[in-house]
Scaffold this motif. Sequence first.
Motif, PDB file in Angstrom:
ATOM      1  N   ASP A  73      -2.370  -7.036   3.081  1.00 14.38           N
ATOM      2  CA  ASP A  73      -2.527  -6.579   4.463  1.00 14.38           C
ATOM      3  C   ASP A  73      -1.186  -6.587   5.192  1.00 14.38           C
ATOM      4  N   ASN A  74      -0.092  -6.570   4.432  1.00 19.87           N
ATOM      5  CA  ASN A  74       1.238  -6.525   5.020  1.00 19.87           C
ATOM      6  C   ASN A  74       1.353  -5.279   5.906  1.00 19.87           C
ATOM      7  N   PRO A  75       1.715  -5.432   7.171  1.00 17.61           N
ATOM      8  CA  PRO A  75       1.802  -4.270   8.067  1.00 17.61           C
ATOM      9  C   PRO A  75       2.732  -3.182   7.553  1.00 17.61           C
ATOM     10  N   GLY A  76       3.701  -3.579   6.742  1.00 15.73           N
ATOM     11  CA  GLY A  76       4.649  -2.598   6.215  1.00 15.73           C
ATOM     12  C   GLY A  76       4.163  -1.859   4.992  1.00 15.73           C
ATOM     13  N   GLY A  77       3.014  -2.268   4.443  1.00 16.00           N
ATOM     14  CA  GLY A  77       2.473  -1.583   3.274  1.00 16.00           C
ATOM     15  C   GLY A  77       2.713  -2.354   1.990  1.00 16.00           C
ATOM     16  N   VAL A  78       2.702  -1.623   0.866  1.00 19.73           N
ATOM     17  CA  VAL A  78       2.816  -2.215  -0.468  1.00 19.73           C
ATOM     18  C   VAL A  78       4.236  -2.054  -0.999  1.00 19.73           C
ATOM     19  N   ASP A  79       4.736  -3.088  -1.647  1.00 17.07           N
ATOM     20  CA  ASP A  79       5.999  -3.005  -2.367  1.00 17.07           C
ATOM     21  C   ASP A  79       5.955  -1.764  -3.270  1.00 17.07           C
ATOM     22  N   PRO A  80       6.926  -0.866  -3.177  1.00 17.63           N
ATOM     23  CA  PRO A  80       6.898   0.354  -3.994  1.00 17.63           C
ATOM     24  C   PRO A  80       6.779   0.082  -5.494  1.00 17.63           C
ATOM     25  N   LEU A  81       7.290  -1.061  -5.956  1.00 21.51           N
ATOM     26  CA  LEU A  81       7.206  -1.381  -7.378  1.00 21.51           C
ATOM     27  C   LEU A  81       5.804  -1.807  -7.788  1.00 21.51           C
ATOM     28  N   LEU A  82       4.944  -2.089  -6.804  1.00 19.65           N
ATOM     29  CA  LEU A  82       3.577  -2.532  -7.086  1.00 19.65           C
ATOM     30  C   LEU A  82       2.536  -1.532  -6.606  1.00 19.65           C
ATOM     31  N   ARG A  83       2.978  -0.361  -6.192  1.00 23.27           N
ATOM     32  CA  ARG A  83       2.073   0.578  -5.513  1.00 23.27           C
ATOM     33  C   ARG A  83       0.911   1.031  -6.384  1.00 23.27           C
ATOM     34  N   ASP A  84       1.061   0.985  -7.715  1.00 18.51           N
ATOM     35  CA  ASP A  84      -0.020   1.410  -8.597  1.00 18.51           C
ATOM     36  C   ASP A  84      -0.955   0.269  -8.984  1.00 18.51           C
ATOM     37  N   HIS A  85      -0.718  -0.921  -8.400  1.00 22.96           N
ATOM     38  CA  HIS A  85      -1.501  -2.090  -8.806  1.00 22.96           C
ATOM     39  C   HIS A  85      -2.022  -2.924  -7.637  1.00 22.96           C
ATOM     40  N   LEU A  95      -5.558  -5.585 -26.477  1.00 20.86           N
ATOM     41  CA  LEU A  95      -4.710  -4.523 -25.953  1.00 20.86           C
ATOM     42  C   LEU A  95      -4.601  -4.563 -24.442  1.00 20.86           C
ATOM     43  N   SER A  96      -3.648  -3.802 -23.936  1.00 25.84           N
ATOM     44  CA  SER A  96      -3.475  -3.664 -22.489  1.00 25.84           C
ATOM     45  C   SER A  96      -3.027  -2.247 -22.182  1.00 25.84           C
ATOM     46  N   TYR A  97      -3.250  -1.849 -20.928  1.00 28.47           N
ATOM     47  CA  TYR A  97      -2.826  -0.508 -20.529  1.00 28.47           C
ATOM     48  C   TYR A  97      -2.702  -0.421 -19.015  1.00 28.47           C
ATOM     49  N   ASP A  98      -1.846   0.505 -18.604  1.00 31.39           N
ATOM     50  CA  ASP A  98      -1.733   0.912 -17.204  1.00 31.39           C
ATOM     51  C   ASP A  98      -2.651   2.119 -17.045  1.00 31.39           C
ATOM     52  N   GLY A  99      -3.695   1.955 -16.242  1.00 31.71           N
ATOM     53  CA  GLY A  99      -4.710   3.001 -16.143  1.00 31.71           C
ATOM     54  C   GLY A  99      -4.365   4.161 -15.234  1.00 31.71           C
ATOM     55  N   SER A 100      -3.177   4.157 -14.632  1.00 26.94           N
ATOM     56  CA  SER A 100      -2.837   5.136 -13.599  1.00 26.94           C
ATOM     57  C   SER A 100      -3.007   6.580 -14.052  1.00 26.94           C
ATOM     58  N   GLU A 101      -2.626   6.859 -15.284  1.00 25.29           N
ATOM     59  CA  GLU A 101      -2.640   8.245 -15.771  1.00 25.29           C
ATOM     60  C   GLU A 101      -3.787   8.517 -16.739  1.00 25.29           C
ATOM     61  N   PHE A 102      -4.757   7.610 -16.799  1.00 26.04           N
ATOM     62  CA  PHE A 102      -5.898   7.789 -17.688  1.00 26.04           C
ATOM     63  C   PHE A 102      -7.158   8.136 -16.902  1.00 26.04           C
TER      64      PHE A 102
END
Length: 279
Positions: free
Chosen positions: A125-137, A11-18
Amino acid sequence: MSGVVRVRLDLSYDGSEFSGWAKQAGGRRTVQGEIEDALRTVTRSATTYELTVAGRTDAGVHARGQVAHVDLPREVWAEHRPKLLKRLAGRLPKDVRVWALREAPAGFDARFSAIWRRYAYRVTDNPGGVDPLLRDHVLWHDWPLDVDAMNEAARGLLGEHDFAAYCKRREGATTIRTLQELSLVRGDDGIITATVRADAFCHNMVRSLIGALLFVGDGHRTPDWPAKVLAAGVRDSAVHVVRPHGLTLEEVGYPADELLAARSAEARNKRTLPSAGCC
């Protein structure tokens, strides 16, 4: 038990809301709770069939290659097996998926038969931060990171050690582990992926190791510092437990079928380090 079939689940899961894998008091949402509820519903059972998992992930931690097992009455397995996977897909929430269900070989235990777990921790360590599509990972670290220095530090942590300095202690549990791999690679997208593989992990171990390596990577500590912390055997206030969302359980390894029972028995023994000294 002739009336029971042990079933392996991949199995797999996105743990963000768990609130982690394991069921908890107070009605918090957990991966185990969601799967057990779905399994009870689709098999039309009054009984909750309890899952045993390879690695009990913390709140916010993800999994791509998690493994669990459940013991089902033989008649329940026989009746529902053909359509069980599809029915679970229709009942489970979108942030958890069961990809495979199969009868486990003799001696299989999702937790104790495993010979290694492999995690990935992702940071940029990108000075601009994290790609919004990857922010939870992906974790954002706001200092430039020297991956070569981090890999140098990582090599000093490999092998069998007492990782008490990098673990949250639990009563009666050993902190001796064998760290089989710890390496970091910067991808073309600038994301640094740390691969961490061990026979098992104690609580907060991966996130603490990454916290120490980040301090080396950004120049706050020298590459020999993480190994010194390990040798000291006590928690160092400078070792931070990094945030969970960058961490993913990628894969669990098992021995050949004929070795499963022996591995399970071995893993249940409390470990000690070889005594230092002569002879």
